[in-house]
Design a protein around this motif. Structure first.
Motif, PDB file in Angstrom:
ATOM      1  N   LYS A   1       0.843  -1.196   0.000  1.00 57.72           N
ATOM      2  CA  LYS A   1       0.000   0.000   0.000  1.00 57.72           C
ATOM      3  C   LYS A   1       0.876   1.242   0.000  1.00 57.72           C
TER       4      LYS A   1
ATOM      5  N   GLU B   1      -8.169  -1.185  -3.214  1.00 58.31           N
ATOM      6  CA  GLU B   1      -8.067  -2.504  -2.581  1.00 58.31           C
ATOM      7  C   GLU B   1      -8.693  -3.595  -3.443  1.00 58.31           C
TER       8      GLU B   1
ATOM      9  N   VAL C   1      -3.453  -4.968  -4.354  1.00 57.47           N
ATOM     10  CA  VAL C   1      -3.793  -3.551  -4.394  1.00 57.47           C
ATOM     11  C   VAL C   1      -3.412  -2.978  -5.759  1.00 57.47           C
TER      12      VAL C   1
END
Length: 325
Positions: A112, A164, A169
């Motif tokens: 992320k 997401e 991701v």
């Protein structure tokens, strides 16, 4: 007795309500995480990426279970890529080449934006220099997240992070990320700005073009940092790169390059004599850490290794190597 009966009815009603609620959640696929491929398919701005994945046979991979990070180029990014490469359309791109380009946008772990740090990561792509070592990606995290130096260097910038997915991701980017050459990787990393200046200082030498191409490749480059060049100028007494005679600078740069070999750090051996592009040798030492003893008997430390490029590999050193003149 009435009180007990009322409580029992209320309890049964609560169970029924919870059961209905759970069933409704299960029946609503929009509330379930989608795969990366499904997310791309649902986004009209990623339709070119979807078409590219289907052509390259990678849709199933990004639909499967796993943990991936995908830097997803927009339709505009694909249009610019096709135009720059001279392709009439996506169908004109060879499947094998397209597959590696797409894999160069994929990491084999979920990362992320909050977890991104400046440095090198490995993509799933393979270039022509190595059949086993996958291509490195340089990510710089500042005000934006830039990949391989941004669009002007064949990379991209993240425009929409952290979409997401059930299997990882997605970060939407503004460019198609090409397979980086040695020069691309040098330009992307601000620790090599002096090296880039040295490579491009004398255009007549054509050395930057050589390290951007495939003739005489693959290359193994021992790349000095900016600090290494500062020490080199102090040591040699030159006031700056312009003060270094062009033949001295060119020979010095070529002394950092092996032609015709993609030498990974695991292949370096103690006492190994390395023949360079300058026609002079240096010696590898592994005692107390990887080192290079140059023709002037100076010792440089190898401080980072195995930055894989499409046409070779880079190892980072803390001193400029000096050949004999």
């Amino acid at each position: 007795m009435k009180t007990i009966k009322f409580k029992l009815i209320a309890f049964l009603a609560l169970i029924t309500l919870v059961s209905i609620s759970c069933n409704n959640d299960d029946d609503n696929p929009s509330e379930q995480p989608q795969t990366i491929a499904s997310i791309a398919k649902a986004n009209p701005n990623l339709s070119s990426l979807v078409a590219a994945l289907e052509k390259a046979g990678l849709t199933a991979t990004l639909n499967s279970s796993g943990s991936y990070t995908v830097f997803a180029p927009t339709n505009t990014a694909f249009t610019a890529f096709l135009s720059a490469k001279g392709y009439a359309n996506l169908d004109a791109v060879p499947v094998a080449a397209l597959k590696e380009i797409l894999l160069n946008h994929v990491l084999s772990a979920k990362v992320k934006s909050t977890e991104i740090t400046t440095g090198y990561v490995k993509t799933l792509a393979k270039g022509g220099a190595s059949a086993s070592n996958t291509i490195s990606m340089y990510i710089e995290k500042g005000a934006n997240v830039d990949v391989n130096g941004g669009k002007t260097n064949g990379g991209a910038t993240v425009t929409t992070p952290d979409i997401e997915a059930s299997n990882g991701v997605v970060h939407v980017v503004d460019g198609v990320i090409g397979l980086p050459t040695i020069v691309n990787h040098a330009i992307a990393n601000k620790n090599f700005t002096t090296l880039v200046s040295a490579l491009t200082y004398n255009p007549a030498s054509g050395f930057a073009a050589i390290l951007s191409g495939t003739a005489s490749s693959p290359f193994t480059v021992f790349a000095p940092t900016n600090t290494a060049f500062t020490s080199f100028l102090t040591e040699t007494g030159f006031s700056g790169l312009p003060a270094v005679p062009s033949n001295v600078l060119e020979t010095t740069l070529k002394y950092h390059v092996l032609a015709g070999a993609n030498v990974r750090s695991s292949a370096l051996t103690n006492g190994q004599v390395v023949s360079t592009f300058a026609g002079q040798n240096f010696t590898i030492g592994l005692t107390g850490g990887a080192k290079i003893t140059d023709a002037s008997a100076r010792v440089s430390n190898i401080v980072a290794t195995d930055v894989q490029c499409s046409n070779g590999i880079i190892h980072v050193i803390d001193k400029v190597l000096l050949p004999k003149f």
